[in-house]
Design a protein around this motif. Structure first.
Motif, PDB file in Angstrom:
ATOM      1  N   LYS A  89      50.321  81.030  76.983  1.00  0.00           N
ATOM      2  CA  LYS A  89      50.309  82.015  78.067  1.00  0.00           C
ATOM      3  C   LYS A  89      51.067  83.281  77.651  1.00  0.00           C
ATOM      4  N   ILE A  90      50.617  84.412  78.199  1.00  0.00           N
ATOM      5  CA  ILE A  90      51.181  85.714  77.818  1.00  0.00           C
ATOM      6  C   ILE A  90      52.701  85.748  77.979  1.00  0.00           C
ATOM      7  N   MET A  91      53.193  85.372  79.169  1.00  0.00           N
ATOM      8  CA  MET A  91      54.638  85.450  79.400  1.00  0.00           C
ATOM      9  C   MET A  91      55.404  84.549  78.442  1.00  0.00           C
ATOM     10  N   ASP A  92      54.876  83.358  78.181  1.00  0.00           N
ATOM     11  CA  ASP A  92      55.554  82.431  77.271  1.00  0.00           C
ATOM     12  C   ASP A  92      55.658  83.022  75.869  1.00  0.00           C
ATOM     13  N   ILE A  93      54.608  83.680  75.445  1.00  0.00           N
ATOM     14  CA  ILE A  93      54.624  84.216  74.082  1.00  0.00           C
ATOM     15  C   ILE A  93      55.571  85.397  73.972  1.00  0.00           C
ATOM     16  N   GLU A 106      66.288  86.674  80.512  1.00  0.00           N
ATOM     17  CA  GLU A 106      66.028  87.270  81.823  1.00  0.00           C
ATOM     18  C   GLU A 106      65.738  88.759  81.706  1.00  0.00           C
ATOM     19  N   LYS A 107      66.446  89.401  80.798  1.00  0.00           N
ATOM     20  CA  LYS A 107      66.184  90.820  80.538  1.00  0.00           C
ATOM     21  C   LYS A 107      64.793  90.988  79.929  1.00  0.00           C
ATOM     22  N   ALA A 108      64.415  90.064  79.035  1.00  0.00           N
ATOM     23  CA  ALA A 108      63.088  90.100  78.417  1.00  0.00           C
ATOM     24  C   ALA A 108      61.997  89.876  79.458  1.00  0.00           C
ATOM     25  N   ARG A 109      62.221  88.961  80.393  1.00  0.00           N
ATOM     26  CA  ARG A 109      61.232  88.685  81.435  1.00  0.00           C
ATOM     27  C   ARG A 109      60.994  89.951  82.291  1.00  0.00           C
ATOM     28  N   LYS A 110      62.074  90.627  82.644  1.00  0.00           N
ATOM     29  CA  LYS A 110      61.977  91.853  83.444  1.00  0.00           C
ATOM     30  C   LYS A 110      61.198  92.928  82.674  1.00  0.00           C
ATOM     31  N   ARG A 111      61.541  93.102  81.385  1.00  0.00           N
ATOM     32  CA  ARG A 111      60.835  94.095  80.562  1.00  0.00           C
ATOM     33  C   ARG A 111      59.363  93.722  80.388  1.00  0.00           C
ATOM     34  N   ALA A 112      59.089  92.440  80.232  1.00  0.00           N
ATOM     35  CA  ALA A 112      57.710  91.979  80.058  1.00  0.00           C
ATOM     36  C   ALA A 112      56.874  92.322  81.280  1.00  0.00           C
ATOM     37  N   LEU A 113      57.404  92.060  82.469  1.00  0.00           N
ATOM     38  CA  LEU A 113      56.672  92.362  83.706  1.00  0.00           C
ATOM     39  C   LEU A 113      56.418  93.863  83.840  1.00  0.00           C
ATOM     40  N   GLU A 114      57.420  94.657  83.467  1.00  0.00           N
ATOM     41  CA  GLU A 114      57.261  96.114  83.530  1.00  0.00           C
ATOM     42  C   GLU A 114      56.171  96.591  82.580  1.00  0.00           C
ATOM     43  N   TYR A 115      56.180  96.033  81.368  1.00  0.00           N
ATOM     44  CA  TYR A 115      55.178  96.461  80.383  1.00  0.00           C
ATOM     45  C   TYR A 115      53.780  95.934  80.715  1.00  0.00           C
ATOM     46  N   LEU A 116      53.685  94.749  81.250  1.00  0.00           N
ATOM     47  CA  LEU A 116      52.375  94.217  81.641  1.00  0.00           C
ATOM     48  C   LEU A 116      51.757  95.100  82.726  1.00  0.00           C
ATOM     49  N   GLU A 117      52.585  95.576  83.640  1.00  0.00           N
ATOM     50  CA  GLU A 117      52.066  96.486  84.667  1.00  0.00           C
ATOM     51  C   GLU A 117      51.665  97.824  84.052  1.00  0.00           C
ATOM     52  N   LYS A 118      52.490  98.339  83.157  1.00  0.00           N
ATOM     53  CA  LYS A 118      52.213  99.626  82.508  1.00  0.00           C
ATOM     54  C   LYS A 118      50.931  99.569  81.682  1.00  0.00           C
ATOM     55  N   ASP A 120      48.276  97.698  82.254  1.00  0.00           N
ATOM     56  CA  ASP A 120      47.154  97.200  83.074  1.00  0.00           C
ATOM     57  C   ASP A 120      46.922  95.696  82.902  1.00  0.00           C
ATOM     58  N   LEU A 121      48.000  94.949  82.755  1.00  0.00           N
ATOM     59  CA  LEU A 121      47.910  93.492  82.617  1.00  0.00           C
ATOM     60  C   LEU A 121      48.712  92.786  83.715  1.00  0.00           C
ATOM     61  N   LYS A 122      48.978  93.498  84.797  1.00  0.00           N
ATOM     62  CA  LYS A 122      49.755  92.925  85.903  1.00  0.00           C
ATOM     63  C   LYS A 122      49.034  91.702  86.475  1.00  0.00           C
ATOM     64  N   GLY A 123      49.790  90.641  86.712  1.00  0.00           N
ATOM     65  CA  GLY A 123      49.222  89.424  87.284  1.00  0.00           C
ATOM     66  C   GLY A 123      48.617  88.479  86.271  1.00  0.00           C
ATOM     67  N   LYS A 124      48.684  88.838  84.974  1.00  0.00           N
ATOM     68  CA  LYS A 124      48.075  88.002  83.936  1.00  0.00           C
ATOM     69  C   LYS A 124      49.115  87.226  83.132  1.00  0.00           C
ATOM     70  N   GLU A 125      50.328  87.073  83.695  1.00  0.00           N
ATOM     71  CA  GLU A 125      51.401  86.410  82.959  1.00  0.00           C
ATOM     72  C   GLU A 125      51.027  85.003  82.503  1.00  0.00           C
ATOM     73  N   LYS A 126      50.218  84.298  83.303  1.00  0.00           N
ATOM     74  CA  LYS A 126      49.887  82.902  82.990  1.00  0.00           C
ATOM     75  C   LYS A 126      48.531  82.754  82.293  1.00  0.00           C
ATOM     76  N   VAL A 127      47.909  83.882  81.964  1.00  0.00           N
ATOM     77  CA  VAL A 127      46.635  83.861  81.231  1.00  0.00           C
ATOM     78  C   VAL A 127      46.930  83.629  79.746  1.00  0.00           C
ATOM     79  N   THR A 128      46.112  82.836  79.082  1.00  0.00           N
ATOM     80  CA  THR A 128      46.319  82.592  77.646  1.00  0.00           C
ATOM     81  C   THR A 128      45.690  83.711  76.824  1.00  0.00           C
TER      82      THR A 128
END
Length: 310
Positions: A89-93, A106-118, A120-128
């Motif tokens: 999954k994207i977030m795991d990787i 935790e800092k990485a998780r926050k940055r990951a969510l910010e970048y996924l939104e930036k 255009d990958l928002k909501g795809k954290e659990k997609v492989t």
């Protein structure tokens, strides 16, 4: 721009008695984007692998700030050969790459969510990864290279396979990273993007330095002016004009390549009467044309002096 983050001095590497790179020296400063260019087989990948510690040079030194070697947690790397774990999954990787660099999760998780939104990958954290398109997977790989806030970022063909919209997204992010102080070493064959993005360039040919300097220095030194005229004109007459080295014809468009000593205002005054001009533009030859000339041997640089970054 600030201090030199990466300094490469006199780098040399041979394989089976064949020297691949010889006496390679350059530096990358804090907050700048520097291009490392050259045709296939020129020695770019060997240079990058030595910087990364994937292989070790036979000669020379690599320093980060003033210390020998590059600490892996301070460097980000986007390889030309993309390769993420397809079933993960994207977030795991992204968190896995952050953990490899000793970056707080935790800092990485926050940055990951910010970048996924930036990106255009928002909501795809659990997609492989295997569920993503090639372009989307490349975005994830890019994020994985910067998730830990590296001081030095190496990008090897970052725009390969991207559509124009994604290219613009990558360009903006690369510029933003440099503005925030990241030192960026970028390798690409897309000369138009290099010319647009980079502050300085280092060009290798057959394992040796050919050009090293700021983009402005390189253009002034190696890119003569050219004049493009749209209109129904006889190219043989245009070739007879003063300061014209050669003329290339493309339909009703004539491209006049001018000599290095041309003074444009004076040259324009001597355009012959009767010339049909629907449009006229003057610019310098592009970095793409300089690169092609060197790579094909048509424009091997014969100047004794070399450009050095200031």
């Amino acid at each position: 721009m600030g201090e030199a983050i990466l300094t490469v001095e006199g780098l040399g590497k041979s394989f089976k008695n064949k020297q691949i790179i010889k006496n390679i020296s350059f530096h990358v400063k804090k907050g700048e984007i520097m291009a490392i260019l050259g045709p296939n087989g020129a020695g770019k990948s060997t240079t990058i692998r030595n910087i990364m510690g994937i292989m070790y040079p036979d000669e020379g030194s690599i320093t980060f700030h003033s210390s020998k070697g590059v600490p892996r947690h301070k460097i980000g790397y986007l390889p030309e050969e993309r390769g993420l774990y397809k079933g993960v999954k994207i977030m795991d990787i992204l968190l896995y790459f952050a953990e490899l660099k000793d970056y707080p999760l935790e800092k990485a998780r926050k940055r990951a969510l910010e970048y996924l939104e930036k990106f255009d990958l928002k909501g795809k954290e659990k997609v492989t990864i295997e569920e993503l398109s090639k372009g989307m997977a490349q975005k994830v790989q890019f994020i994985s290279s910067i998730i830990h806030e590296p001081e030095l970022l190496i990008l090897d063909e970052p725009f390969s396979g991207l559509d124009p919209v994604s290219q613009e997204l990558f360009k903006k992010e690369i510029k933003d990273l440099a503005n925030k102080g990241t030192a960026i070493l970028l390798s690409s064959h897309q000369m138009n993007l290099v010319e647009e993005l980079c502050d300085r360039l280092f060009m290798i040919h057959q394992g040796q330095k050919i050009i090293y300097g700021t983009m402005d220095e390189v253009k002034k030194e190696y890119a003569n002016f050219k004049c493009t005229i749209k209109g129904n004109n006889d190219p043989s007459k245009l070739e007879q004009m003063a300061m014209v080295e050669r003329v290339e014809q493309d339909g009703d468009q004539s491209i006049l390549y001018l000599t290095g000593d041309v003074v444009i205002p004076q040259w324009l005054k001597q355009l012959p009467e009767g010339l049909q001009i629907e449009e006229l533009s003057i610019d310098r030859t592009s970095l793409h044309e300089i690169f092609i000339g060197i790579a094909t041997g048509k424009n091997m640089l014969t100047k004794e002096s070399e450009l050095y970054a200031k």
